[in-house]
Design a protein around this motif. Structure first.
Motif, PDB file in Angstrom:
ATOM      1  N   ILE A   1     -33.261  56.379-109.499  1.00  0.00           N
ATOM      2  CA  ILE A   1     -31.952  57.021-109.573  1.00  0.00           C
ATOM      3  C   ILE A   1     -31.325  56.966-108.189  1.00  0.00           C
ATOM      4  N   GLU A   2     -30.169  56.309-108.075  1.00  0.00           N
ATOM      5  CA  GLU A   2     -29.466  56.213-106.806  1.00  0.00           C
ATOM      6  C   GLU A   2     -28.535  57.418-106.670  1.00  0.00           C
ATOM      7  N   HIS A   3     -28.981  58.425-105.936  1.00  0.00           N
ATOM      8  CA  HIS A   3     -28.239  59.683-105.877  1.00  0.00           C
ATOM      9  C   HIS A   3     -26.928  59.556-105.114  1.00  0.00           C
ATOM     10  N   ASP A   4     -26.830  58.611-104.180  1.00  0.00           N
ATOM     11  CA  ASP A   4     -25.597  58.486-103.415  1.00  0.00           C
ATOM     12  C   ASP A   4     -24.443  57.971-104.270  1.00  0.00           C
ATOM     13  N   LEU A   5     -24.746  57.471-105.451  1.00  0.00           N
ATOM     14  CA  LEU A   5     -23.698  57.036-106.365  1.00  0.00           C
ATOM     15  C   LEU A   5     -23.214  58.176-107.243  1.00  0.00           C
ATOM     16  N   ASP A   6     -23.852  59.337-107.115  1.00  0.00           N
ATOM     17  CA  ASP A   6     -23.513  60.498-107.938  1.00  0.00           C
ATOM     18  C   ASP A   6     -22.354  61.257-107.308  1.00  0.00           C
ATOM     19  N   SER A   7     -21.338  61.532-108.090  1.00  0.00           N
ATOM     20  CA  SER A   7     -20.148  62.203-107.560  1.00  0.00           C
ATOM     21  C   SER A   7     -20.373  63.679-107.273  1.00  0.00           C
ATOM     22  N   HIS A   8     -21.513  64.237-107.702  1.00  0.00           N
ATOM     23  CA  HIS A   8     -21.780  65.657-107.503  1.00  0.00           C
ATOM     24  C   HIS A   8     -22.682  65.951-106.315  1.00  0.00           C
ATOM     25  N   THR A   9     -23.045  64.946-105.533  1.00  0.00           N
ATOM     26  CA  THR A   9     -23.795  65.232-104.313  1.00  0.00           C
ATOM     27  C   THR A   9     -22.878  65.961-103.341  1.00  0.00           C
ATOM     28  N   PHE A  10     -23.486  66.722-102.417  1.00  0.00           N
ATOM     29  CA  PHE A  10     -22.675  67.411-101.420  1.00  0.00           C
ATOM     30  C   PHE A  10     -21.972  66.371-100.562  1.00  0.00           C
ATOM     31  N   PRO A  11     -20.632  66.343-100.555  1.00  0.00           N
ATOM     32  CA  PRO A  11     -19.912  65.314 -99.793  1.00  0.00           C
ATOM     33  C   PRO A  11     -20.252  65.373 -98.311  1.00  0.00           C
TER      34      PRO A  11
END
Length: 276
Positions: free
Chosen positions: A186-196
């Motif tokens: 799972i590539e978390h940096d592609l997730d829009s809900h990570t802390f910007p």
């Protein structure tokens, strides 16, 4: 569920869920986290899967004081019936007896040896994670060096913990590493809900601080202009000022803090009439 809506069941371990049921279950967990309002703990569910949450732990005192630690909370594929606690993975790893310095995974089995669906919750898990940074424990240690220093050389441990705090703060805007699940990486940096990352950069934090200080200075300036012959009107008192006055009707000393439109002894907003 609306009539005619077709949802394919989702098979998770030995249990079968419809997507709406799985989402509702995780929403209930998140609602409980919000209800408890754990100090210094911030979480945000992934935009792509309800089984991954992104977290930030803020530690305000102790060995890890001023710490800002990013972590990923990964629920098991058949959560909450897996029998094991969700995985808490710090990125980057923190120098802590319960945190593996290679993987960043925290050993939560010391508190949850077996995850009980009817007894345990993610809110309890997050409280355990937070408490572990204020009351450090060495039972169940997965970092022998940290455990040894904590029990035999506290000054050295505090130094290493402080260095870890500084390193983790310096890596706040670093990309999140991918994690492996049953369906693959799972590539978390592609997730829009990570802390910007933009919210965590030093310049923006400094700008926010300057704005807050400017507002405070503006309030003080207004207050000083209203100060005539060493006295202030009731309407010009600042929010940070304590004023003790006598309630003539009740004959009791009452301490008010800042502006107020509530009549003494009442609990109704704007019950106090404005006076000229």
């Amino acid at each position: 569920m609306a009539e005619g809506r077709d949802e394919e069941p989702v098979r998770i371990g030995m249990h079968t869920y419809r997507p709406a049921l799985l989402e509702y279950s995780m929403m209930s967990e998140l609602r409980e986290v919000h209800r408890r309002s754990i100090p210094g703990m911030y979480v945000n569910p992934s935009a792509t899967t309800p089984l991954v949450w992104f977290g930030m732990l803020v530690v305000r005192s102790g060995c890890y004081g001023s710490g800002l630690f990013k972590f990923i909370l990964i629920m098991n594929d058949n959560h909450p019936h897996a029998g094991t606690a969700p995985t808490v993975m710090f990125q980057p790893p923190v120098f802590h007896p319960l945190v593996d310095m290679v993987t960043g995974e925290m050993n939560c089995t010391v508190r949850f040896p077996k995850w009980m669906a009817q007894s345990h919750s993610i809110a309890e898990l997050l409280e355990f994670v937070k408490d572990s940074f204020y009351q450090v424990r060495t039972d169940g240690s997965v970092n022998p060096e940290a455990s040894l220093l904590f029990t035999r050389n506290m000054p050295n441990f505090e130094q290493r913990a402080g260095e870890s705090v500084q390193y983790c703060r310096s890596r706040l805007v670093a990309p999140l590493a991918s994690t492996r699940s049953a369906s693959g990486d799972i590539e978390h940096d592609l997730d829009s809900h990570t802390f910007p990352a933009s919210l965590l950069e030093g310049p923006l934090l400094e700008e926010a601080k300057r704005n807050m200080m400017a507002q405070a200075g503006s309030a003080e300036s207004i207050d000083s202009k209203c100060n005539v012959h060493g006295t202030k009107s009731q309407s010009s008192r600042t929010a940070s000022e304590d004023v003790t006055h006598k309630d003539k009707a009740a004959g009791q000393a009452i301490t008010s803090r800042g502006l107020s439109w509530v009549k003494p002894g009442a609990a109704v907003p704007f019950s106090k009439k404005e006076t000229g």
